[in-house]
Design an enzyme around this catalytic site. Structure first.
Site, PDB file in Angstrom:
ATOM      1  N   ASP A  89      22.496  33.208  -2.927  1.00 40.24           N
ATOM      2  CA  ASP A  89      21.863  32.016  -2.391  1.00 40.24           C
ATOM      3  C   ASP A  89      22.447  31.779  -1.005  1.00 40.24           C
ATOM      4  OD1 ASP A  89      21.074  29.450  -1.690  1.00 40.24           O
ATOM      5  OD2 ASP A  89      21.461  28.579  -3.659  1.00 40.24           O
ATOM      6  N   VAL A  90      21.628  31.920   0.035  1.00 43.04           N
ATOM      7  CA  VAL A  90      22.152  31.844   1.398  1.00 43.04           C
ATOM      8  C   VAL A  90      22.599  30.447   1.785  1.00 43.04           C
ATOM      9  CG1 VAL A  90      20.827  33.833   2.219  1.00 43.04           C
ATOM     10  CG2 VAL A  90      19.854  31.516   2.441  1.00 43.04           C
ATOM     11  N   ASN A 116      16.379  37.083   7.017  1.00 39.59           N
ATOM     12  CA  ASN A 116      14.956  36.821   6.849  1.00 39.59           C
ATOM     13  C   ASN A 116      14.662  35.730   5.820  1.00 39.59           C
ATOM     14  OD1 ASN A 116      11.968  37.573   6.790  1.00 39.59           O
ATOM     15  ND2 ASN A 116      12.561  38.103   4.699  1.00 39.59           N
ATOM     16  N   TYR A 183       9.250  22.226   9.214  1.00 42.57           N
ATOM     17  CA  TYR A 183       9.409  23.680   9.297  1.00 42.57           C
ATOM     18  C   TYR A 183       9.602  24.120  10.742  1.00 42.57           C
ATOM     19  CZ  TYR A 183       8.166  28.646   9.089  1.00 42.57           C
ATOM     20  OH  TYR A 183       8.174  30.009   9.221  1.00 42.57           O
ATOM     21  N   LYS A 187      12.822  26.240  12.508  1.00 44.07           N
ATOM     22  CA  LYS A 187      12.670  27.532  13.168  1.00 44.07           C
ATOM     23  C   LYS A 187      13.022  27.456  14.655  1.00 44.07           C
ATOM     24  CE  LYS A 187      11.639  30.252   9.772  1.00 44.07           C
ATOM     25  NZ  LYS A 187      12.553  31.360   9.416  1.00 44.07           N
ATOM     26  N   THR A 218       0.543  38.559   5.055  1.00 42.82           N
ATOM     27  CA  THR A 218       1.267  38.105   3.876  1.00 42.82           C
ATOM     28  C   THR A 218       0.488  36.941   3.267  1.00 42.82           C
ATOM     29  OG1 THR A 218       2.584  36.353   4.903  1.00 42.82           O
ATOM     30  CG2 THR A 218       3.422  38.623   5.101  1.00 42.82           C
TER      31      THR A 218
END
Length: 278
Positions: A89-90, A116, A183, A187, A218
């Site tokens: 878990d980052v 990523n 979001y 980023k 995707t």
């Protein structure tokens, strides 16, 4: 209603191949690469691309099953493909530290890291953002990138250097979109953090850059209920390039930034978005 979290680790991913006209090389033979969010989509494609060019690859994410599928794909499609799946878990510093340590112990080092892992959540106008969703978004996208770089850099500067590529988004420092303010903020912060980290650590032998993809092939490029033909028609009208990007195109950009050919590229944020922000 609580906004739905879209997890970019484990989305199923129909893949479209774009013929780049590039001869496959072995630039990364003998190198060790770590890819977070490697269970599907962009992360899986990047991991496979590195393996095809000779690297041993550790793929990390929160769920074991999609990571195992990535490993099996690498073993099946990459000549002498070597890969291992590591759950982590980052958002947890101890998990990331253990991830880097295990990668290095398994393969004898860490030469390249691709950060990523990411999610999209907290949809809607800024004035209506759910605070819990905001906290989760910041924890994964921004803090996760920070913690990943922190532990990767610590290993690399003790062991002769390396290259780090962070996956940001063209929806960040380069472009805004109504309803995605939270979001976009994370980023934009990833892109800014990448540049500062690059300045901080280039003299340590650690070269850091980012890629900012636009709409790629995707599930994130689809609207609810949309078919592939519908998506392609819509994107054909919206994007200057007339199509979404292929996963091999974003992978090629990441491999370039991690390669010796990009040895003088430091602190860049490479847009891969078909002209969307031109």
């Amino acid at each position: 209603m609580t906004p739905k979290v879209r997890d970019l680790h484990n989305q199923p991913c129909p893949q479209r191949t774009i013929n780049l006209g590039v001869t496959m090389t072995a630039r990364f033979t003998g190198k060790v690469v770590l890819v977070t969010g490697g269970g599907s989509g962009i992360g899986r494609a990047i991991a496979l691309a590195f393996a095809r060019e000779g690297a041993a690859v550790a793929v990390a994410g929160r769920s074991a099953e999609p990571l195992t599928r990535t490993v099996k794909l690498i073993e099946a499609e990459a000549e002498d493909g070597r890969a291992t799946a590591i759950t982590a878990d980052v958002t947890r510093s101890e998990d990331v530290a253990a991830l880097v340590t295990r990668t290095a112990a398994t393969y004898g080092g860490l030469d390249v890291a691709v950060n990523n892992a990411g999610i999209i959540t907290a949809f809607g106008p800024v004035g209506d953002i759910d605070e819990d969703q905001w906290s989760t978004l910041v924890a994964v996208n921004l803090t996760g990138t920070l913690l990943s770089m922190k532990h990767e850099i610590a290993h690399m500067r003790r062991n002769g250097g390396g290259a780090i590529v962070n996956v940001s988004s063209n929806l960040g420092a380069h472009k805004r979109l109504a309803g995605l303010g939270a979001y976009v903020a994370t980023k934009a912060a990833v892109s800014a953090l990448t540049r500062n980290a690059a300045l901080d650590h280039i003299r340590d032998g650690v070269r850091i850059n980012a890629v900012s993809p636009g709409p790629m092939d995707t599930p994130m490029s689809y609207r609810p209920g949309e078919t592939a033909a519908d998506r392609d028609a819509r994107m054909g009208e919206q994007l200057p390039a007339g199509r979404v990007g292929g996963l091999d195109e974003i992978s090629a950009a990441v491999l370039y930034l991690a390669s010796p050919e990009a040895g003088f590229v430091v602190g860049t944020d490479l847009l891969i978005d078909g002209g969307a922000t031109a």
